[in-house]
Design an enzyme around this catalytic site. Structure first.
Site, PDB file in Angstrom:
ATOM      1  N   ALA A 196      -6.447  -0.901  10.799  1.00 34.01           N
ATOM      2  CA  ALA A 196      -5.642  -2.104  10.566  1.00 34.01           C
ATOM      3  C   ALA A 196      -4.526  -1.775   9.594  1.00 34.01           C
ATOM      4  CB  ALA A 196      -6.526  -3.196   9.979  1.00 34.01           C
TER       5      ALA A 196
ATOM      6  N   ASP B 179       2.641  -6.356   2.329  1.00 30.81           N
ATOM      7  CA  ASP B 179       1.419  -5.736   2.854  1.00 30.81           C
ATOM      8  C   ASP B 179       1.750  -4.554   3.746  1.00 30.81           C
ATOM      9  OD1 ASP B 179      -1.281  -5.237   3.113  1.00 30.81           O
ATOM     10  OD2 ASP B 179      -1.566  -6.680   4.732  1.00 30.81           O
TER      11      ASP B 179
ATOM     12  N   HIS C 283      -8.133 -10.672  -1.050  1.00 31.44           N
ATOM     13  CA  HIS C 283      -8.117 -10.508   0.405  1.00 31.44           C
ATOM     14  C   HIS C 283      -9.021 -11.609   0.955  1.00 31.44           C
ATOM     15  CE1 HIS C 283      -7.708  -8.154   4.208  1.00 31.44           C
ATOM     16  NE2 HIS C 283      -8.709  -8.965   4.506  1.00 31.44           N
TER      17      HIS C 283
ATOM     18  N   HIS D  46       0.867  -1.186   0.000  1.00 29.67           N
ATOM     19  CA  HIS D  46       0.000   0.000   0.000  1.00 29.67           C
ATOM     20  C   HIS D  46       0.895   1.224   0.000  1.00 29.67           C
ATOM     21  CE1 HIS D  46      -3.594  -2.417   1.004  1.00 29.67           C
ATOM     22  NE2 HIS D  46      -2.700  -3.176   1.607  1.00 29.67           N
ATOM     23  N   LEU D  47       0.859   1.971  -1.101  1.00 30.64           N
ATOM     24  CA  LEU D  47       1.705   3.170  -1.179  1.00 30.64           C
ATOM     25  C   LEU D  47       0.929   4.442  -0.850  1.00 30.64           C
ATOM     26  CD1 LEU D  47       3.927   2.441  -4.326  1.00 30.64           C
ATOM     27  CD2 LEU D  47       4.508   2.130  -1.915  1.00 30.64           C
ATOM     28  N   ARG D  48      -0.424   4.314  -0.757  1.00 34.73           N
ATOM     29  CA  ARG D  48      -1.269   5.481  -0.423  1.00 34.73           C
ATOM     30  C   ARG D  48      -1.139   6.589  -1.463  1.00 34.73           C
ATOM     31  NH1 ARG D  48      -3.634   1.875   2.755  1.00 34.73           N
ATOM     32  NH2 ARG D  48      -2.844   1.759   4.885  1.00 34.73           N
TER      33      ARG D  48
ATOM     34  N   HIS E  61      -1.321 -12.188   1.666  1.00 32.27           N
ATOM     35  CA  HIS E  61      -0.941 -12.103   3.079  1.00 32.27           C
ATOM     36  C   HIS E  61      -1.545 -13.206   3.943  1.00 32.27           C
ATOM     37  CE1 HIS E  61      -4.711  -9.952   2.820  1.00 32.27           C
ATOM     38  NE2 HIS E  61      -4.185  -8.806   2.486  1.00 32.27           N
TER      39      HIS E  61
ATOM     40  N   LYS F 264      -7.967  -6.801  -7.902  1.00 37.46           N
ATOM     41  CA  LYS F 264      -8.005  -7.142  -6.482  1.00 37.46           C
ATOM     42  C   LYS F 264      -9.435  -7.331  -6.002  1.00 37.46           C
ATOM     43  CE  LYS F 264      -6.712  -7.248  -2.117  1.00 37.46           C
ATOM     44  NZ  LYS F 264      -5.511  -7.425  -1.345  1.00 37.46           N
TER      45      LYS F 264
ATOM     46  N   ASN G  80      -6.678   0.339  -2.933  1.00 41.22           N
ATOM     47  CA  ASN G  80      -7.713   0.748  -1.968  1.00 41.22           C
ATOM     48  C   ASN G  80      -7.505   2.183  -1.477  1.00 41.22           C
ATOM     49  OD1 ASN G  80      -5.437  -0.100  -0.467  1.00 41.22           O
ATOM     50  ND2 ASN G  80      -6.674  -0.609   1.307  1.00 41.22           N
TER      51      ASN G  80
HETATM   52  C1  NCD Z   1      -4.541  -2.620   4.660  1.00 45.18           C
HETATM   53  C2  NCD Z   1      -4.646  -1.092   4.569  1.00 45.18           C
HETATM   54  O1  NCD Z   1      -4.439  -0.424   5.574  1.00 45.18           O
HETATM   55  O2  NCD Z   1      -4.886  -0.590   3.463  1.00 45.18           O
HETATM   56  N1  NCD Z   1      -4.551  -2.978   6.040  1.00 45.18           N
HETATM   57  C3  NCD Z   1      -4.069  -4.131   6.559  1.00 45.18           C
HETATM   58  O3  NCD Z   1      -4.249  -4.356   7.752  1.00 45.18           O
HETATM   59  N2  NCD Z   1      -3.396  -4.994   5.841  1.00 45.18           N
HETATM   60  C4  NCD Z   1      -5.627  -3.258   3.896  1.00 45.18           C
HETATM   61  C5  NCD Z   1      -5.425  -4.725   3.678  1.00 45.18           C
HETATM   62  O4  NCD Z   1      -4.552  -5.151   2.919  1.00 45.18           O
HETATM   63  O5  NCD Z   1      -6.152  -5.496   4.290  1.00 45.18           O
HETATM   64 ZN    ZN Z   2      -2.892  -5.152   1.934  1.00 45.52          ZN
END
Ligand code: NCD
Ligand code: ZN
Length: 354
Positions: free
Chosen positions: A265, A249, A138, A17-19, A176, A101, A43
């Site tokens: 999370a 992840d 997921h 996740h690079l945001r 994951h 995804k 996401n």
């Molecule tokens: C991820 C997120 O923060 O985008 N969080 C995580 O706990 N892994 C989303 C995800 O991959 O479930």
């Molecule tokens: Zn993830």
């Protein structure tokens, strides 16, 4: 192999996740420091559902890195109940979407737009199967009546197993993995099914979330499980089985969003992920299998070329900082305050192996 220096074919991160915005600017370089390519999760808010959105996000990722950085973001399409098979296939053919995804709706961070019933995306899955496009999953049911520690195992039974029967040629990555059931399912499945494994799920079990108090920085989804599951997941990673490969992840959240009455999370492990994997493989006497896991199994599954060039790790202690700056915010990295036994020295994108 010289045990103080580890030279590996350049690895990739098959789940990160690079945001966006300030957070992207703060974290992208950590991933690019270690990895040649990464599968970038879609996401965002709003999620990346179109080819145009993915192209524009890919540009923002490139712009967030210093000029000349040799890093390729591999984009993913976020599937929704309304996903159009034509758009997904077009994005794949155009070299924009490497994978799509599947987030079950509300399974995790920014998944409110996810798929409410797998039946709704059958036409998309049929098309993906036909064109050989990878589905990243997921793997957790969202039924709140199912205990949170069982949600991955129940997903395998209720959703994944039937899916593999209905779409026998569809390439699926169970992302994951956290449980013995997942490790066994993937090990026993055919060549179309693979899994990514994070460093944290090799290193912590669920006790880490409750060590002397509530520990939000050890909380991610799928949640860490009992010790026997950690052992099974770690054994899968170091087994040499080509169906398992590296996916961090890494999921950064501002410190305040984690240390909250309803904490997000996500574990942020990007800064020293490769160092962590090296320690894991070394402790398990499997350093000779690290390159397969980190640099070969992933591209082979995705049907992409292996990277040229190398990354060098040295047996030098690396202290993980307590906190890292991300624009106005701060992020607490995984294993904050701890010392790792390896450090990434440099990457040589074009050099041949010695
Ligand atoms: C991820 C997120 O923060 O985008 N969080 C995580 O706990 N892994 C989303 C995800 O991959 O479930
Ligand atoms: Zn993830």
């Amino acid at each position: 192999m010289n045990t103080d220096t580890l030279i590996l074919r350049r690895p990739d991160d098959w789940h990160v996740h690079l945001r966006d915005g300030d957070m992207l600017a703060a974290v992208a370089h950590y991933t690019a420091r270690q990895f040649a390519r990464a599968i970038v999760m879609p996401n965002l808010a709003p999620p990346i559902t179109t080819v145009a959105a993915a192209e524009s996000y890919r540009n923002r990722i490139r712009l967030a890195l210093p000029e000349g950085t040799d890093f390729t973001p591999l984009m993913t399409a976020y599937l929704t109940d309304d996903s159009d098979p034509g758009e997904i296939a077009h994005g794949h053919a155009a070299g924009v979407f490497t994978a799509a995804k599947l987030y079950p709706a509300n399974a995790t961070t920014n998944s409110a737009h996810g798929v409410t019933d797998i039946a709704n995306i059958r036409p998309v899955l049929e098309r993906m199967e036909r064109i050989g496009m990878v589905l990243c999953v997921h793997g957790e049911v969202t039924d709140t009546n199912v205990d949170i520690f069982d949600r991955e195992a129940v997903f395998i039974e209720r959703i994944l197993e039937p899916l593999t029967r209905d779409f026998p040629a569809l390439k699926i990555v169970l992302e994951h993995i956290t449980s013995q059931q997942a490790a066994e399912f993937v090990a026993d499945a055919g060549e179309t099914i693979a899994a990514t494994i994070t460093p944290h799920h090799c290193l912590i079990n669920r006790n880490a979330m409750f060590a002397g108090g509530l520990r939000p920085h050890a909380y991610c989804l799928p949640v860490a499980k009992r010790e026997r599951h950690r052992i099974a997941v770690r054994a899968a990673a170091t087994s040499g089985d080509a169906g398992f490969f590296l996916g961090t992840d890494s999921a950064p959240h501002p410190r305040g969003a984690k240390e909250s009455d309803c904490g997000c999370a996500g574990i942020f492990n990007a800064p020293y992920a490769l160092e962590m994997y090296a320690s894991i493989f070394e402790e398990d006497g499997a350093l000779d299998r690290l390159e397969g896991f980190a640099s070969e199994n992933g591209p082979r599954f995705y049907g992409l070329p292996l990277n040229e060039g190398t990354v060098t790790l040295q047996r030098t202690e690396t202290k993980v900082p307590d906190v890292l700056d991300a624009g106005e915010a701060q992020i607490v990295p995984f294993l904050a305050h701890e010392t790792l036994g390896w450090s990434v020295r440099h990457q040589s994108p074009s050099s041949s192996r010695t």
